[in-house]
Design an enzyme around this catalytic site. Structure first.
Site, PDB file in Angstrom:
ATOM      1  N   SER A 232       5.117  -2.620  -3.315  1.00  0.00           N
ATOM      2  CA  SER A 232       5.239  -3.670  -2.291  1.00  0.00           C
ATOM      3  C   SER A 232       3.872  -4.344  -2.174  1.00  0.00           C
ATOM      4  O   SER A 232       3.277  -4.409  -1.111  1.00  0.00           O
ATOM      5  CB  SER A 232       5.671  -3.071  -0.955  1.00  0.00           C
ATOM      6  OG  SER A 232       4.644  -2.279  -0.402  1.00  0.00           O
TER       7      SER A 232
ATOM      8  N   HIS B  49      10.420   1.485  -1.378  1.00  0.00           N
ATOM      9  CA  HIS B  49      10.041   2.811  -1.892  1.00  0.00           C
ATOM     10  C   HIS B  49      11.201   3.800  -1.936  1.00  0.00           C
ATOM     11  O   HIS B  49      11.008   4.978  -2.235  1.00  0.00           O
ATOM     12  CB  HIS B  49       8.917   3.421  -1.035  1.00  0.00           C
ATOM     13  CG  HIS B  49       7.621   2.692  -1.161  1.00  0.00           C
ATOM     14  ND1 HIS B  49       6.522   2.962  -0.384  1.00  0.00           N
ATOM     15  CD2 HIS B  49       7.245   1.680  -1.997  1.00  0.00           C
ATOM     16  CE1 HIS B  49       5.525   2.171  -0.724  1.00  0.00           C
ATOM     17  NE2 HIS B  49       5.942   1.371  -1.687  1.00  0.00           N
TER      18      HIS B  49
ATOM     19  N   GLU C  81       7.646   2.842   5.689  1.00  0.00           N
ATOM     20  CA  GLU C  81       7.022   4.158   5.907  1.00  0.00           C
ATOM     21  C   GLU C  81       7.067   4.559   7.383  1.00  0.00           C
ATOM     22  O   GLU C  81       6.746   3.758   8.251  1.00  0.00           O
ATOM     23  CB  GLU C  81       5.540   4.110   5.482  1.00  0.00           C
ATOM     24  CG  GLU C  81       5.356   3.717   4.036  1.00  0.00           C
ATOM     25  CD  GLU C  81       3.899   3.443   3.662  1.00  0.00           C
ATOM     26  OE1 GLU C  81       2.984   3.906   4.381  1.00  0.00           O
ATOM     27  OE2 GLU C  81       3.694   2.748   2.660  1.00  0.00           O
TER      28      GLU C  81
ATOM     29  N   GLU D 205       6.878   8.004  -2.168  1.00  0.00           N
ATOM     30  CA  GLU D 205       5.687   8.654  -1.616  1.00  0.00           C
ATOM     31  C   GLU D 205       5.989  10.050  -1.085  1.00  0.00           C
ATOM     32  O   GLU D 205       5.224  10.609  -0.286  1.00  0.00           O
ATOM     33  CB  GLU D 205       5.051   7.765  -0.545  1.00  0.00           C
ATOM     34  CG  GLU D 205       4.548   6.454  -1.158  1.00  0.00           C
ATOM     35  CD  GLU D 205       3.720   5.599  -0.216  1.00  0.00           C
ATOM     36  OE1 GLU D 205       3.674   5.907   0.995  1.00  0.00           O
ATOM     37  OE2 GLU D 205       3.125   4.620  -0.693  1.00  0.00           O
TER      38      GLU D 205
ATOM     39  N   ASP E 156       4.629   1.729   8.606  1.00  0.00           N
ATOM     40  CA  ASP E 156       4.231   0.581   7.805  1.00  0.00           C
ATOM     41  C   ASP E 156       5.518  -0.180   7.529  1.00  0.00           C
ATOM     42  O   ASP E 156       6.364   0.290   6.766  1.00  0.00           O
ATOM     43  CB  ASP E 156       3.574   1.035   6.489  1.00  0.00           C
ATOM     44  CG  ASP E 156       3.224  -0.158   5.589  1.00  0.00           C
ATOM     45  OD1 ASP E 156       3.399  -1.309   6.039  1.00  0.00           O
ATOM     46  OD2 ASP E 156       2.774   0.064   4.450  1.00  0.00           O
TER      47      ASP E 156
ATOM     48  N   GLU F 134       1.571  -1.043  10.868  1.00  0.00           N
ATOM     49  CA  GLU F 134       0.989  -1.722   9.696  1.00  0.00           C
ATOM     50  C   GLU F 134       1.920  -2.816   9.188  1.00  0.00           C
ATOM     51  O   GLU F 134       3.140  -2.635   9.135  1.00  0.00           O
ATOM     52  CB  GLU F 134       0.742  -0.676   8.596  1.00  0.00           C
ATOM     53  CG  GLU F 134       0.153  -1.252   7.309  1.00  0.00           C
ATOM     54  CD  GLU F 134      -0.010  -0.175   6.222  1.00  0.00           C
ATOM     55  OE1 GLU F 134      -0.216   1.012   6.571  1.00  0.00           O
ATOM     56  OE2 GLU F 134       0.097  -0.525   5.034  1.00  0.00           O
TER      57      GLU F 134
ATOM     58  N   ASP G 161      -2.438  -4.945   5.827  1.00  0.00           N
ATOM     59  CA  ASP G 161      -2.486  -4.406   4.462  1.00  0.00           C
ATOM     60  C   ASP G 161      -2.251  -5.571   3.498  1.00  0.00           C
ATOM     61  O   ASP G 161      -3.207  -6.141   2.968  1.00  0.00           O
ATOM     62  CB  ASP G 161      -1.446  -3.291   4.294  1.00  0.00           C
ATOM     63  CG  ASP G 161      -1.338  -2.811   2.850  1.00  0.00           C
ATOM     64  OD1 ASP G 161      -2.241  -3.097   2.052  1.00  0.00           O
ATOM     65  OD2 ASP G 161      -0.333  -2.140   2.502  1.00  0.00           O
TER      66      ASP G 161
ATOM     67  N   LYS H 181      -7.671  -0.463   0.089  1.00  0.00           N
ATOM     68  CA  LYS H 181      -7.165   0.062  -1.184  1.00  0.00           C
ATOM     69  C   LYS H 181      -8.036  -0.479  -2.313  1.00  0.00           C
ATOM     70  O   LYS H 181      -8.038  -1.693  -2.562  1.00  0.00           O
ATOM     71  CB  LYS H 181      -5.726  -0.412  -1.415  1.00  0.00           C
ATOM     72  CG  LYS H 181      -4.689   0.146  -0.447  1.00  0.00           C
ATOM     73  CD  LYS H 181      -3.368  -0.594  -0.615  1.00  0.00           C
ATOM     74  CE  LYS H 181      -2.244   0.063   0.169  1.00  0.00           C
ATOM     75  NZ  LYS H 181      -1.032  -0.785   0.231  1.00  0.00           N
TER      76      LYS H 181
ATOM     77  N   HIS I 176      -3.733   5.444  -0.653  1.00  0.00           N
ATOM     78  CA  HIS I 176      -3.175   5.583  -2.004  1.00  0.00           C
ATOM     79  C   HIS I 176      -2.228   4.408  -2.253  1.00  0.00           C
ATOM     80  O   HIS I 176      -2.063   3.545  -1.390  1.00  0.00           O
ATOM     81  CB  HIS I 176      -2.394   6.903  -2.107  1.00  0.00           C
ATOM     82  CG  HIS I 176      -1.163   6.939  -1.240  1.00  0.00           C
ATOM     83  ND1 HIS I 176      -0.126   7.810  -1.426  1.00  0.00           N
ATOM     84  CD2 HIS I 176      -0.788   6.176  -0.163  1.00  0.00           C
ATOM     85  CE1 HIS I 176       0.815   7.594  -0.533  1.00  0.00           C
ATOM     86  NE2 HIS I 176       0.440   6.624   0.241  1.00  0.00           N
TER      87      HIS I 176
ATOM     88  N   LYS J 211      -4.142   7.399   4.090  1.00  0.00           N
ATOM     89  CA  LYS J 211      -2.690   7.469   3.861  1.00  0.00           C
ATOM     90  C   LYS J 211      -2.449   8.081   2.496  1.00  0.00           C
ATOM     91  O   LYS J 211      -2.896   7.529   1.483  1.00  0.00           O
ATOM     92  CB  LYS J 211      -2.106   6.052   3.854  1.00  0.00           C
ATOM     93  CG  LYS J 211      -1.622   5.571   5.168  1.00  0.00           C
ATOM     94  CD  LYS J 211      -0.498   4.524   5.111  1.00  0.00           C
ATOM     95  CE  LYS J 211      -0.528   3.474   4.061  1.00  0.00           C
ATOM     96  NZ  LYS J 211       0.632   2.551   4.155  1.00  0.00           N
TER      97      LYS J 211
HETATM   98  P1  PGA Z   1       2.565  -0.011  -2.262  1.00  0.00           P
HETATM   99  O1  PGA Z   1       2.884   0.511  -0.805  1.00  0.00           O
HETATM  100  O2  PGA Z   1       1.555   0.893  -2.874  1.00  0.00           O
HETATM  101  O3  PGA Z   1       3.900   0.002  -2.949  1.00  0.00           O
HETATM  102  O4  PGA Z   1       2.014  -1.414  -2.089  1.00  0.00           O
HETATM  103  C1  PGA Z   1       1.908   1.054   0.028  1.00  0.00           C
HETATM  104  C2  PGA Z   1       1.719   0.252   1.280  1.00  0.00           C
HETATM  105  O5  PGA Z   1       2.335  -0.800   1.470  1.00  0.00           O
HETATM  106  O6  PGA Z   1       0.901   0.649   2.117  1.00  0.00           O
HETATM  107 ZN    ZN Z   2       1.272  -1.137   3.542  1.00  0.00          ZN
END
Ligand code: PGA
Ligand code: ZN
Length: 386
Positions: free
Chosen positions: A42, A147, A156, A198, A229, A259, A286, A311, A339, A362
């Site tokens: 995503s 996911h 999430e 995840e 999230d 998030e 994010d 990230k 992650h 995370k």
């Molecule tokens: P992604 O999801 O690694 O698939 O982008 C993680 C997130 O959105 O925090």
């Molecule tokens: Zn995110």
């Protein structure tokens, strides 16, 4: 202090059975390390751009290695800048953010090894960033959105134990994860404990609030915060409907962490949530901010958020990732390192989070080897930090 001698890049599989890059980097003093890079699903539109893995490998061998060979490995900023210049694009799309980041991480790891320090300690000294307390674990126990193959819109559902200790935290998460599994099986049958990308359970449920109800039931005896999230860029729902849902989450379940509640360009809607829910809820960017200091500046100017996800592969070098943390600190935001949904067993993010003094990390659920690698590294770091 040692010079770069060789870099070999090759293909390895990630947790989604997609190819990614691993590099082996050797210094003239014999220090030899490996590093590999994760991949999002995503992902935000403004992230640094990876290239095809075969092309990334070629770029490392034919362009990056000749440019870096013989240079001092500990000069992280200069080396990262050299790779950026060599790439020549704004978003690292020529050499590939995956190629550049794999080398960037390997450089930090090799320099730490060469200096005899644990990686997290080396990053702490290099970044000179202040820590405002322990790095709390953000564990994603129920997966939805992109996911998982279930019907949940939210990507999430997270628990965040209220403890300074990684060991206590892992213990609490593990208990709650088990309790939640038992509850899911009792209520929805065996298939409810199949997991998503995840490692969180991925049951289909009657609505987007039910996961919080289940998590509350499972965590009864433990002290935890809860969060989500939404990864809302991938949700087909109006802002009005989304706000209504978040209002209920905050009101009924005391949501602490929120998030990406709206899509990645809606700085204004983020601001609305922050105004409505106040400082007690961490409205976090994010896909909105993508570890990019320009995007973060816009979010600050518009007062959109009070927390940010960090990230490394959203921006593509370790130096720029550290700079993003520094800027977030200047803005007074909560910092959560993260992650990606497609991971390898590389646990760099654990050392990075502790090294830069992030408020949180995370790392998914305590299931699946690539997530467990991060849990176990955090436990190891805690033992090293004496
Ligand atoms: P992604 O999801 O690694 O698939 O982008 C993680 C997130 O959105 O925090
Ligand atoms: Zn995110």
């Amino acid at each position: 202090m040692a010079k770069i001698s060789d870099i070999k890049a090759l293909k390895i599989l990630n947790s989604r059975d997609d190819w990614t890059i691993e590099v082996e980097l050797i210094l003239e003093d014999g220090s030899c390390v490996k590093a590999s890079v994760p991949e999002g699903k995503s992902d935000g539109s403004y992230e640094a751009v990876p290239v095809d893995v075969d092309k990334a490998i070629l770029n490392i061998h034919e362009e990056i290695l000749p440019a870096l060979r013989g240079l001092e490995s500990s000069d992280q900023l200069a080396l990262d800048n050299k790779m950026r210049e060599l790439d020549g694009t704004e978003n690292k799309s020529r050499l590939g953010a995956n190629a550049i980041l794999a080398v960037s991480i390997a450089l930090v790891r090799a320099s730490a090894l060469s200096s005899g320090r644990p990686l997290w300690k080396y990053i702490r000294e290099m970044s000179r960033l202040e820590s405002f307390g322990a790095t709390r674990i953000y564990a994603n126990l129920i997966n939805g959105g992109k996911h998982a193959g279930n019907n949940l819109d939210i990507q999430e559902y997270l628990i965040i134990p209220k403890t300074e200790s990684a060991k206590e935290s892992a213990d609490i998460i593990s208990h709650i994860y088990h309790n939640l599994g038992t509850i899911c099986v009792e209520k929805y049958g065996e298939s409810a404990t199949l997991v998503g990308d995840e490692g969180g359970y991925a049951p289909s449920l009657d609505n987007n609030l039910t996961p919080l109800k289940l998590i509350k039931e499972a965590s009864n005896e433990f002290e935890v915060d809860v969060g989500i999230d939404a990864a809302a860029s991938g949700i087909k729902m109006s802002n009005e409907k989304l706000v209504e849902m978040y209002r209920e989450m905050v009101g009924v379940y005391n949501l602490f962490y929120l998030e990406d509640p709206f899509s990645e360009d809606d700085f204004h809607a983020f601001k609305g949530a922050l105004l409505e829910f106040g400082e007690g809820v961490k409205v976090t960017g994010d896909d909105l901010t993508v570890t990019n200091t320009d995007r973060m500046r816009t979010a600050k100017a518009q007062e959109s958020i009070n927390g940010v996800i960090i990230k490394p592969n959203q921006i593509g070098t370790v130096s720029e990732t550290i700079e993003a943390v520094r800027q977030a600190r200047k803005y007074g935001w909560q910092v959560v390192a993260s992650h990606r949904s497609g991971e390898t067993n590389d646990s760099f993010i654990a050392d990075f989070a502790v090294g830069v003094g992030a408020d949180g990390i995370k790392i998914g659920a305590p299931a699946r080897g690539e997530r467990i690698a991060k849990y176990n590294r955090l436990l190891e770091i805690e033992r090293e930090d004496v």
